[in-house]
Design a protein around this motif. Sequence first.
Motif, PDB file in Angstrom:
ATOM      1  N   TYR A   1       0.823  -1.218   0.000  1.00  0.00           N
ATOM      2  CA  TYR A   1       0.000   0.000   0.000  1.00  0.00           C
ATOM      3  C   TYR A   1       0.857   1.267   0.000  1.00  0.00           C
ATOM      4  O   TYR A   1       0.678   2.165  -0.831  1.00  0.00           O
ATOM      5  CB  TYR A   1      -0.915  -0.037   1.221  1.00  0.00           C
ATOM      6  CG  TYR A   1      -2.090   0.919   1.173  1.00  0.00           C
ATOM      7  CD1 TYR A   1      -2.396   1.642   0.025  1.00  0.00           C
ATOM      8  CD2 TYR A   1      -2.913   1.076   2.278  1.00  0.00           C
ATOM      9  CE1 TYR A   1      -3.474   2.496  -0.024  1.00  0.00           C
ATOM     10  CE2 TYR A   1      -4.014   1.928   2.243  1.00  0.00           C
ATOM     11  CZ  TYR A   1      -4.282   2.637   1.089  1.00  0.00           C
ATOM     12  OH  TYR A   1      -5.352   3.483   1.042  1.00  0.00           O
ATOM     13  N   ILE A   2       1.819   1.347   0.926  1.00  0.00           N
ATOM     14  CA  ILE A   2       2.633   2.556   1.059  1.00  0.00           C
ATOM     15  C   ILE A   2       3.480   2.790  -0.189  1.00  0.00           C
ATOM     16  O   ILE A   2       3.581   3.920  -0.690  1.00  0.00           O
ATOM     17  CB  ILE A   2       3.538   2.468   2.305  1.00  0.00           C
ATOM     18  CG1 ILE A   2       2.684   2.274   3.568  1.00  0.00           C
ATOM     19  CG2 ILE A   2       4.386   3.726   2.431  1.00  0.00           C
ATOM     20  CD1 ILE A   2       1.682   3.383   3.811  1.00  0.00           C
ATOM     21  N   LYS A   3       4.098   1.728  -0.714  1.00  0.00           N
ATOM     22  CA  LYS A   3       4.926   1.874  -1.917  1.00  0.00           C
ATOM     23  C   LYS A   3       4.084   2.333  -3.103  1.00  0.00           C
ATOM     24  O   LYS A   3       4.529   3.145  -3.924  1.00  0.00           O
ATOM     25  CB  LYS A   3       5.625   0.552  -2.242  1.00  0.00           C
ATOM     26  CG  LYS A   3       6.781   0.218  -1.301  1.00  0.00           C
ATOM     27  CD  LYS A   3       7.488  -1.048  -1.753  1.00  0.00           C
ATOM     28  CE  LYS A   3       8.687  -1.347  -0.849  1.00  0.00           C
ATOM     29  NZ  LYS A   3       9.405  -2.573  -1.283  1.00  0.00           N
ATOM     30  N   GLN A   4       2.846   1.798  -3.206  1.00  0.00           N
ATOM     31  CA  GLN A   4       1.972   2.189  -4.303  1.00  0.00           C
ATOM     32  C   GLN A   4       1.561   3.663  -4.192  1.00  0.00           C
ATOM     33  O   GLN A   4       1.523   4.387  -5.184  1.00  0.00           O
ATOM     34  CB  GLN A   4       0.728   1.289  -4.315  1.00  0.00           C
ATOM     35  CG  GLN A   4      -0.287   1.601  -5.408  1.00  0.00           C
ATOM     36  CD  GLN A   4       0.131   1.158  -6.795  1.00  0.00           C
ATOM     37  OE1 GLN A   4       1.279   0.813  -7.036  1.00  0.00           O
ATOM     38  NE2 GLN A   4      -0.820   1.171  -7.726  1.00  0.00           N
TER      39      GLN A   4
ATOM     40  N   PHE B   1       2.526   6.529  -6.858  1.00  0.00           N
ATOM     41  CA  PHE B   1       1.527   7.372  -7.522  1.00  0.00           C
ATOM     42  C   PHE B   1       1.913   8.843  -7.425  1.00  0.00           C
ATOM     43  O   PHE B   1       1.773   9.602  -8.392  1.00  0.00           O
ATOM     44  CB  PHE B   1       0.156   7.134  -6.901  1.00  0.00           C
ATOM     45  CG  PHE B   1      -0.962   7.900  -7.556  1.00  0.00           C
ATOM     46  CD1 PHE B   1      -1.274   7.688  -8.889  1.00  0.00           C
ATOM     47  CD2 PHE B   1      -1.700   8.836  -6.850  1.00  0.00           C
ATOM     48  CE1 PHE B   1      -2.308   8.395  -9.513  1.00  0.00           C
ATOM     49  CE2 PHE B   1      -2.732   9.543  -7.451  1.00  0.00           C
ATOM     50  CZ  PHE B   1      -3.032   9.317  -8.789  1.00  0.00           C
ATOM     51  N   LYS B   2       2.410   9.250  -6.248  1.00  0.00           N
ATOM     52  CA  LYS B   2       2.874  10.632  -6.110  1.00  0.00           C
ATOM     53  C   LYS B   2       4.028  10.903  -7.068  1.00  0.00           C
ATOM     54  O   LYS B   2       4.115  11.983  -7.664  1.00  0.00           O
ATOM     55  CB  LYS B   2       3.296  10.904  -4.660  1.00  0.00           C
ATOM     56  CG  LYS B   2       2.140  10.997  -3.682  1.00  0.00           C
ATOM     57  CD  LYS B   2       2.565  11.512  -2.330  1.00  0.00           C
ATOM     58  CE  LYS B   2       3.470  10.533  -1.615  1.00  0.00           C
ATOM     59  NZ  LYS B   2       3.803  11.003  -0.245  1.00  0.00           N
TER      60      LYS B   2
ATOM     61  N   VAL C   1       4.819   0.758  -8.924  1.00  0.00           N
ATOM     62  CA  VAL C   1       6.079   0.783  -8.184  1.00  0.00           C
ATOM     63  C   VAL C   1       7.289   0.626  -9.094  1.00  0.00           C
ATOM     64  O   VAL C   1       8.182   1.473  -9.125  1.00  0.00           O
ATOM     65  CB  VAL C   1       6.100  -0.299  -7.089  1.00  0.00           C
ATOM     66  CG1 VAL C   1       7.452  -0.305  -6.376  1.00  0.00           C
ATOM     67  CG2 VAL C   1       4.970  -0.070  -6.098  1.00  0.00           C
ATOM     68  N   ASN C   2       7.345  -0.429  -9.885  1.00  0.00           N
ATOM     69  CA  ASN C   2       8.522  -0.683 -10.712  1.00  0.00           C
ATOM     70  C   ASN C   2       8.650   0.319 -11.850  1.00  0.00           C
ATOM     71  O   ASN C   2       9.733   0.815 -12.144  1.00  0.00           O
ATOM     72  CB  ASN C   2       8.466  -2.103 -11.287  1.00  0.00           C
ATOM     73  CG  ASN C   2       8.609  -3.160 -10.209  1.00  0.00           C
ATOM     74  OD1 ASN C   2       9.242  -2.925  -9.187  1.00  0.00           O
ATOM     75  ND2 ASN C   2       8.001  -4.313 -10.430  1.00  0.00           N
TER      76      ASN C   2
ATOM     77  N   ASP D   1       9.879   3.778 -10.632  1.00  0.00           N
ATOM     78  CA  ASP D   1      11.296   3.730 -10.275  1.00  0.00           C
ATOM     79  C   ASP D   1      12.177   3.819 -11.519  1.00  0.00           C
ATOM     80  O   ASP D   1      13.205   4.489 -11.525  1.00  0.00           O
ATOM     81  CB  ASP D   1      11.606   2.426  -9.520  1.00  0.00           C
ATOM     82  CG  ASP D   1      11.087   2.466  -8.083  1.00  0.00           C
ATOM     83  OD1 ASP D   1      10.760   3.575  -7.615  1.00  0.00           O
ATOM     84  OD2 ASP D   1      11.005   1.404  -7.452  1.00  0.00           O
ATOM     85  N   GLN D   2      11.761   3.137 -12.592  1.00  0.00           N
ATOM     86  CA  GLN D   2      12.535   3.170 -13.831  1.00  0.00           C
ATOM     87  C   GLN D   2      12.558   4.579 -14.430  1.00  0.00           C
ATOM     88  O   GLN D   2      13.593   5.043 -14.911  1.00  0.00           O
ATOM     89  CB  GLN D   2      11.941   2.182 -14.836  1.00  0.00           C
ATOM     90  CG  GLN D   2      12.138   0.724 -14.446  1.00  0.00           C
ATOM     91  CD  GLN D   2      11.430  -0.226 -15.398  1.00  0.00           C
ATOM     92  OE1 GLN D   2      10.784   0.206 -16.350  1.00  0.00           O
ATOM     93  NE2 GLN D   2      11.553  -1.516 -15.148  1.00  0.00           N
ATOM     94  N   VAL D   3      11.405   5.259 -14.395  1.00  0.00           N
ATOM     95  CA  VAL D   3      11.334   6.610 -14.936  1.00  0.00           C
ATOM     96  C   VAL D   3      12.239   7.550 -14.161  1.00  0.00           C
ATOM     97  O   VAL D   3      12.959   8.364 -14.732  1.00  0.00           O
ATOM     98  CB  VAL D   3       9.875   7.133 -14.906  1.00  0.00           C
ATOM     99  CG1 VAL D   3       9.841   8.617 -15.263  1.00  0.00           C
ATOM    100  CG2 VAL D   3       9.017   6.335 -15.871  1.00  0.00           C
ATOM    101  N   LEU D   4      12.206   7.443 -12.812  1.00  0.00           N
ATOM    102  CA  LEU D   4      13.045   8.295 -11.979  1.00  0.00           C
ATOM    103  C   LEU D   4      14.527   8.030 -12.236  1.00  0.00           C
ATOM    104  O   LEU D   4      15.329   8.951 -12.325  1.00  0.00           O
ATOM    105  CB  LEU D   4      12.717   8.086 -10.503  1.00  0.00           C
ATOM    106  CG  LEU D   4      11.376   8.650 -10.021  1.00  0.00           C
ATOM    107  CD1 LEU D   4      11.128   8.245  -8.575  1.00  0.00           C
ATOM    108  CD2 LEU D   4      11.340  10.156 -10.162  1.00  0.00           C
TER     109      LEU D   4
END
Length: 249
Positions: free
Chosen positions: A3-6, A10-11, A93-94, A97-100
């Motif tokens: 939940y927290i990672k999602q 999203f943010k 999540v994944n 992370d890739q975009v960042l």
Amino acid sequence: MNYIKQLNAFKDWLLWNKIPTSAIILWHALMMINNATGWKKKFNAQNSMLQLLTGLSKQGVANARAELVAQGLIIYQKGHIGKAATYQIASLVNSVDQVLDQSIAHSVDQAHSVDPFVDNVLAIPKQEEEVEERRRGRSDSHLISIYEQNFGVLKPILRDPFMNWCQELGDELVIYGIKLAAEMDGRSYSYLNAIFKEWSQAKLKTLEEVNVYQAQKKAGIAKPVQQHKKKKQSAFDTLRAELRLEGAL
């Protein structure tokens, strides 16, 4: 799904994508329902429930849902008589992370193209800091937008106190608090602040704890928040202390 990672993903996703506030609110409402179902891959949600959680009209829910589908954030299957519509929330999540990571790498490459002697150790943390600043700024804007959609313009002097509550309670409780205050027709910052202060003093950390607390409060069985007040001395106690002092002298 974590939940927290999602929520954090999203943010981060909102850093690179722009969608209507109504779609953001609907996404959070679907996350709340999915959490209540125990994170089933597919879950059912009635339009009436979504309208209640978001404050949107039937058409507003339909428009926000269409936006989420178009963005690939959810998979939607229309319901029929006797069965609510089916939803599936895409994991961010994944992909986020890739975009960042790509953004940070691209920024570092640009720095090297300008100055080939830029030190790697110094460049990467700087770019990560910039990404984090953009992340915080977008998150602040997102929550302020939800507040202003329900209560009106948030005065500049109240922005810092409001964001302090966002940091302490988290997005989910802040959004739920706004919804609760709007339902009670308490459309002012002071009313919302009183709700957040009560939850903070009761040490409520999750939506489940808040729901239990609010249900107990409505039933008149919630434990009152302990207020530690200094006991005042009676006139008799004061006189006795003075006599004791005189005896000692």
